[in-house]
Design an enzyme around this catalytic site. Structure first.
Site, PDB file in Angstrom:
ATOM      1  N   ARG A 121      66.220  64.765 -30.623  1.00 13.24           N
ATOM      2  CA  ARG A 121      66.623  64.964 -29.388  1.00 13.24           C
ATOM      3  C   ARG A 121      65.664  64.457 -28.045  1.00 13.24           C
ATOM      4  NH1 ARG A 121      68.047  69.583 -31.745  1.00 13.24           N
ATOM      5  NH2 ARG A 121      70.301  69.729 -32.283  1.00 13.24           N
ATOM      6  N   LYS A 143      66.959  53.437 -18.274  1.00 11.63           N
ATOM      7  CA  LYS A 143      68.607  52.997 -18.963  1.00 11.63           C
ATOM      8  C   LYS A 143      67.891  52.231 -20.376  1.00 11.63           C
ATOM      9  CE  LYS A 143      71.511  51.449 -15.420  1.00 11.63           C
ATOM     10  NZ  LYS A 143      72.613  50.396 -15.047  1.00 11.63           N
ATOM     11  N   GLU A 185      66.345  37.172 -11.737  1.00 10.61           N
ATOM     12  CA  GLU A 185      66.536  38.563 -11.289  1.00 10.61           C
ATOM     13  C   GLU A 185      65.232  38.837 -10.246  1.00 10.61           C
ATOM     14  OE1 GLU A 185      68.618  40.922 -12.366  1.00 10.61           O
ATOM     15  OE2 GLU A 185      69.214  40.310 -14.397  1.00 10.61           O
ATOM     16  N   LYS A 227      62.490  48.148  -7.344  1.00  4.37           N
ATOM     17  CA  LYS A 227      63.478  48.756  -8.380  1.00  4.37           C
ATOM     18  C   LYS A 227      63.010  50.200  -8.201  1.00  4.37           C
ATOM     19  CE  LYS A 227      65.652  48.941 -12.764  1.00  4.37           C
ATOM     20  NZ  LYS A 227      66.174  48.312 -13.967  1.00  4.37           N
ATOM     21  N   GLU A 237      72.515  56.000 -11.199  1.00  7.67           N
ATOM     22  CA  GLU A 237      73.472  55.318 -10.741  1.00  7.67           C
ATOM     23  C   GLU A 237      74.830  56.021 -10.479  1.00  7.67           C
ATOM     24  OE1 GLU A 237      73.537  51.788 -13.024  1.00  7.67           O
ATOM     25  OE2 GLU A 237      75.203  50.857 -11.744  1.00  7.67           O
ATOM     26  N   ARG A 241      72.021  52.620  -6.723  1.00  8.78           N
ATOM     27  CA  ARG A 241      71.470  51.982  -8.055  1.00  8.78           C
ATOM     28  C   ARG A 241      72.286  50.778  -8.242  1.00  8.78           C
ATOM     29  NH1 ARG A 241      68.409  54.117 -13.158  1.00  8.78           N
ATOM     30  NH2 ARG A 241      67.830  51.787 -14.309  1.00  8.78           N
ATOM     31  N   ASN A 245      73.055  45.285  -8.976  1.00  2.46           N
ATOM     32  CA  ASN A 245      74.051  44.352  -9.708  1.00  2.46           C
ATOM     33  C   ASN A 245      74.447  43.313  -8.911  1.00  2.46           C
ATOM     34  OD1 ASN A 245      74.085  45.984 -11.914  1.00  2.46           O
ATOM     35  ND2 ASN A 245      75.500  47.602 -11.105  1.00  2.46           N
ATOM     36  N   HIS A 248      76.161  40.566 -10.571  1.00  5.02           N
ATOM     37  CA  HIS A 248      76.248  40.648 -11.883  1.00  5.02           C
ATOM     38  C   HIS A 248      77.766  40.822 -12.297  1.00  5.02           C
ATOM     39  CE1 HIS A 248      71.884  41.125 -12.136  1.00  5.02           C
ATOM     40  NE2 HIS A 248      71.895  41.509 -13.429  1.00  5.02           N
ATOM     41  N   HIS A 252      78.423  39.188 -15.497  1.00  6.18           N
ATOM     42  CA  HIS A 252      78.708  39.603 -16.611  1.00  6.18           C
ATOM     43  C   HIS A 252      79.941  39.188 -17.362  1.00  6.18           C
ATOM     44  CE1 HIS A 252      76.344  43.495 -15.766  1.00  6.18           C
ATOM     45  NE2 HIS A 252      75.564  42.516 -16.555  1.00  6.18           N
ATOM     46  N   HIS A 265      71.302  35.836 -19.802  1.00  6.19           N
ATOM     47  CA  HIS A 265      71.732  36.806 -18.970  1.00  6.19           C
ATOM     48  C   HIS A 265      71.260  36.205 -17.263  1.00  6.19           C
ATOM     49  CE1 HIS A 265      72.697  40.363 -16.570  1.00  6.19           C
ATOM     50  NE2 HIS A 265      71.242  40.439 -16.135  1.00  6.19           N
TER      51      HIS A 265
HETATM   52  N1  NAD Z   1      67.783  48.869 -19.428  1.00  5.84           N
HETATM   53  C1  NAD Z   1      67.847  48.043 -18.395  1.00  5.84           C
HETATM   54  O1  NAD Z   1      67.755  48.565 -17.209  1.00  5.84           O
HETATM   55  C2  NAD Z   1      68.028  46.564 -18.417  1.00  5.84           C
HETATM   56  C3  NAD Z   1      68.204  45.707 -17.464  1.00  5.84           C
HETATM   57  C4  NAD Z   1      68.158  44.375 -17.552  1.00  5.84           C
HETATM   58  C5  NAD Z   1      68.548  43.744 -18.802  1.00  5.84           C
HETATM   59  N2  NAD Z   1      68.569  44.780 -19.836  1.00  5.84           N
HETATM   60  C6  NAD Z   1      68.712  44.162 -21.139  1.00  5.84           C
HETATM   61  O2  NAD Z   1      67.701  43.275 -21.497  1.00  5.84           O
HETATM   62  C7  NAD Z   1      67.860  42.384 -22.551  1.00  5.84           C
HETATM   63  C8  NAD Z   1      67.510  41.033 -22.312  1.00  5.84           C
HETATM   64  O3  NAD Z   1      66.297  41.035 -22.299  1.00  5.84           O
HETATM   65  P1  NAD Z   1      65.016  39.870 -22.223  1.00  5.84           P
HETATM   66  O4  NAD Z   1      65.776  38.664 -21.265  1.00  5.84           O
HETATM   67  O5  NAD Z   1      63.901  40.302 -22.334  1.00  5.84           O
HETATM   68  O6  NAD Z   1      65.573  39.254 -23.741  1.00  5.84           O
HETATM   69  P2  NAD Z   1      65.151  39.309 -25.152  1.00  5.84           P
HETATM   70  O7  NAD Z   1      64.280  40.666 -25.278  1.00  5.84           O
HETATM   71  O8  NAD Z   1      65.860  38.750 -26.162  1.00  5.84           O
HETATM   72  O9  NAD Z   1      63.700  38.222 -25.180  1.00  5.84           O
HETATM   73  C9  NAD Z   1      64.218  36.890 -24.881  1.00  5.84           C
HETATM   74  C10 NAD Z   1      63.544  35.952 -26.171  1.00  5.84           C
HETATM   75  O10 NAD Z   1      62.138  35.790 -26.079  1.00  5.84           O
HETATM   76  C11 NAD Z   1      61.157  36.336 -27.126  1.00  5.84           C
HETATM   77  N3  NAD Z   1      60.097  36.676 -26.587  1.00  5.84           N
HETATM   78  C12 NAD Z   1      59.852  38.059 -25.559  1.00  5.84           C
HETATM   79  N4  NAD Z   1      58.724  37.941 -25.440  1.00  5.84           N
HETATM   80  C13 NAD Z   1      57.796  36.960 -25.646  1.00  5.84           C
HETATM   81  C14 NAD Z   1      56.706  36.227 -25.620  1.00  5.84           C
HETATM   82  N5  NAD Z   1      55.832  36.782 -24.673  1.00  5.84           N
HETATM   83  N6  NAD Z   1      56.437  35.145 -25.978  1.00  5.84           N
HETATM   84  C15 NAD Z   1      57.462  34.502 -26.805  1.00  5.84           C
HETATM   85  N7  NAD Z   1      58.576  34.723 -26.847  1.00  5.84           N
HETATM   86  C16 NAD Z   1      58.941  36.057 -26.399  1.00  5.84           C
HETATM   87  C17 NAD Z   1      62.145  37.264 -27.787  1.00  5.84           C
HETATM   88  O11 NAD Z   1      61.695  37.291 -29.248  1.00  5.84           O
HETATM   89  C18 NAD Z   1      63.396  36.916 -27.732  1.00  5.84           C
HETATM   90  O12 NAD Z   1      63.782  35.907 -28.665  1.00  5.84           O
HETATM   91  C19 NAD Z   1      69.662  42.145 -22.628  1.00  5.84           C
HETATM   92  O13 NAD Z   1      70.016  43.326 -23.905  1.00  5.84           O
HETATM   93  C20 NAD Z   1      69.849  43.091 -21.397  1.00  5.84           C
HETATM   94  O14 NAD Z   1      71.167  44.187 -21.464  1.00  5.84           O
HETATM   95  C21 NAD Z   1      68.232  46.026 -19.735  1.00  5.84           C
HETATM   96 ZN    ZN Z   2      70.462  41.540 -14.748  1.00  5.80          ZN
END
Ligand code: NAD
Ligand code: ZN
Length: 371
Positions: A121, A143, A185, A227, A237, A241, A245, A248, A252, A265
Site C-alpha cells: 500500500r 504522477k 518540454e 513544475k 490535477e 496543472r 499539457n 499535448h 497525444h 513524445h
Molecule cells: N509522470 C509524469 O508526470 C510524466 C511526465 C512526462 C512523461 N512521462 C512518461 O515518461 C516516459 C518517457 O520518458 P523518457 O523520454 O525519459 O523515455 P525513456 O525512459 O524510454 O528513455 C528514453 C531512452 O533513453 C535511454 N536512456 C535513459 N537515460 C539514458 C542515459 N543517461 N544514457 C543513455 N541512454 C539513456 C532509455 O533506456 C530509453 O531507451 C513516457 O512513458 C511518458 O508517459 C511521465
Molecule cells: Zn509531455
C-alpha cells in the site's frame, strides 16, 4: 548543486540538480532515514552504465540494495513488469520502511513509482532521472503509472518521491534524439510560464545542444521550479496543472495514430505546440511573431514542427483526441497562449480549426503518417 523545493506539507521534497550526484545517492538516502533494504529499478540501457555506481554508493552508506532491470522503452511500462517487480521485492523481503530507487528515464520513473505506490500500500521512493525529459518533467510531481493496450498511462496513482536526484553527468550518454525531445518540454515551460526562460533558450540553445553543464543545470532547475509551483497549487490535477499539457492535445493524438512508433513524445508535442500556437493566434491573441518564434526555436532544436495528414488520418486524429483521457464529457479542451509566457486553459476549439492549424504550415510533400 542547485536545489529546488517541492512544498507539499508532509509530502514535501527537494530536487537536487548537479554533477557527480550518483556517487552521493547513498548519503542522500541516509538523510531520509529510510530502512536498510531497498531496490534499484532501472532498464537494460541505463543499468549497464549507472547501476554500478548507484549500488556502490548505497552499499557504502549501509543499505542493502537489490537491482531489478526492466527492458528499455515504452513497452516496458506495463502491468506484467509491475508484477515481476512485486514478486522480487517480496522475495528480497522489502518492508514498509524499505524504499525504491527509480534509475532511468520517464519509463522507469513511472513504472518504479507505480510499484512504490502500490507495494504494501505504498513505500517511499527516490527518483534518479537520467533523461532530460525525466529531469525536467516526469520525475517531479508524483504522477506514476503504466500503460494498457487501450492507451497510455491508463492505470496509475499520485505518489510523490521523497527526493529527486538529477545527475547532469548522466546526460552525457543520452542519445541526441532523446536530448532534443527533452528540449521540447523545456521550451514548453518557457511558453506556458516564463518569457525570460524562452528568451534564454533562444540565446543559449547551442550551449544546451552541446550539453554545457552550467547551462543545463540552470535551465533544468528553472523548469523544475515552474513544475514545482504548478504541482504545489494543484497536486492532483483538478485545474491549473492542465497548463502543463500545452501542445499535448494534438501531440497525444499524433502519438496515438502513429501507434507510438514514429515520434518520440517530445517530437509529437513539438508539432502539437506549433499547432496550438497557430490556434492561439486566432483565438487568444498570440501575436503572429510569437507563433514564428515558437516554430523557429523548435526547428533550431532539431524538432519536427509540421505534419501532413491525409483525409483518413485527419479523421483518425480527431477521434484519437476525443479518446484522450483528459477529455471530459466529450469536449476536447485546449491550453492556448495569450503571449509567450502566459497561457489560458479550457479553450474549446472547433475541429475544423484544429485541422486548419496543421494545414496552414509550410508543408512537406508526402503524407507523413499511415494510420
Ligand atoms: N509522470 C509524469 O508526470 C510524466 C511526465 C512526462 C512523461 N512521462 C512518461 O515518461 C516516459 C518517457 O520518458 P523518457 O523520454 O525519459 O523515455 P525513456 O525512459 O524510454 O528513455 C528514453 C531512452 O533513453 C535511454 N536512456 C535513459 N537515460 C539514458 C542515459 N543517461 N544514457 C543513455 N541512454 C539513456 C532509455 O533506456 C530509453 O531507451 C513516457 O512513458 C511518458 O508517459 C511521465
Ligand atoms: Zn509531455
Amino acid at each position: 548543486m542547485r536545489i529546488v523545493k517541492v512544498p507539499l506539507d508532509r509530502r514535501s521534497y527537494s530536487i537536487r540538480i548537479g554533477g557527480g550526484l550518483l556517487a552521493r545517492l547513498g548519503d542522500e538516502c541516509a538523510r531520509l532515514k529510510l530502512g536498510r533494504r531497498c531496490a534499484v529499478i532501472s532498464d537494460a540501457r541505463v543499468a549497464p552504465r549507472y547501476a554500478g555506481p548507484a549500488l556502490s554508493s548505497l552499499k557504502a552508506a549501509g543499505f542493502d540494495p537489490l537491482l531489478l532491470t526492466m527492458p528499455a522503452g515504452e513497452t516496458a511500462k506495463r502491468i506484467v513488469n509491475v508484477q515481476r517487480c512485486y514478486d522480487q521485492l517480496a522475495a528480497h523481503r522489502l518492508e514498509r520502511n524499505s524504499f525504491i530507487v527509480a534509475l532511468g528515464g520517464g519509463v522507469v520513473g513511472d513504472l518504479a513509482g507505480f510499484v512504490a505506490a502500490t507495494y504494501l500500500r505504498g513505500i517511499p521512493f527516490v527518483q534518479v532521472p537520467t533523461t532530460l525529459l525525466a529531469q525536467v518533467d516526469s520525475s517531479v510531481g508524483g504522477k506514476v503509472g503504466v500503460n494498457l493496450k487501450a492507451g497510455k498511462n491508463l492505470v496509475g496513482a499520485f505518489h510523490q518521491p521523497r527526493l529527486v536526484l538529477a545527475d547532469l553527468d548522466t546526460l552525457t550518454t543520452l542519445p541526441e534524439r532523446e536530448l532534443r525531445a527533452g528540449l521540447a518540454e523545456v521550451i514548453k515551460y518557457g511558453i506556458i510560464a516564463d518569457v525570460a526562460l524562452f528568451e534564454r533558450l533562444e540565446r543559449d540553445l547551442s550551449r544546451l545542444l552541446a550539453r554545457d553543464p552550467a547551462t543545463l543545470g540552470a535551465v533544468i532547475a528553472r523548469c523544475c521550479e515552474i513544475k514545482a509551483e504548478v504541482v504545489r497549487q494543484d497536486e492532483t490535477e483538478t485545474g491549473l496543472r492542465a497548463i502543463l499539457n500545452f501542445g499535448h492535445t494534438i501531440g497525444h493524438g499524433l502519438e496515438a495514430i502513429s501507434r507510438y512508433g514514429k515520434y518520440l513524445h517530445g517530437e509529437a508535442i513539438a508539432i502539437g505546440m506549433v499547432a496550438a500556437a497557430v490556434i492561439s493566434a486566432q483565438q487568444t491573441g498570440l501575436p503572429a511573431a510569437g507563433v514564428e518564434r515558437i516554430r523557429h526555436l523548435l526547428e533550431r532544436a532539431g524538432l519536427p514542427t509540421r505534419v501532413r495528414l491525409g483525409e483518413r488520418q485527419q479523421q483518425a486524429l480527431l477521434t484519437a483526441m476525443q479518446h484522450d483521457k483528459k477529455v471530459s464529457a466529450g469536449e476536447v479542451r485546449f491550453v492556448l497562449a495569450k503571449r509567450i509566457g502566459e497561457v489560458v486553459m479550457g479553450q474549446s476549439v472547433p475541429p475544423a480549426f484544429i485541422l486548419e492549424s496543421l494545414r496552414c504550415q509550410p508543408e512537406p510533400r508526402t503524407s507523413d503518417l499511415r494510420p
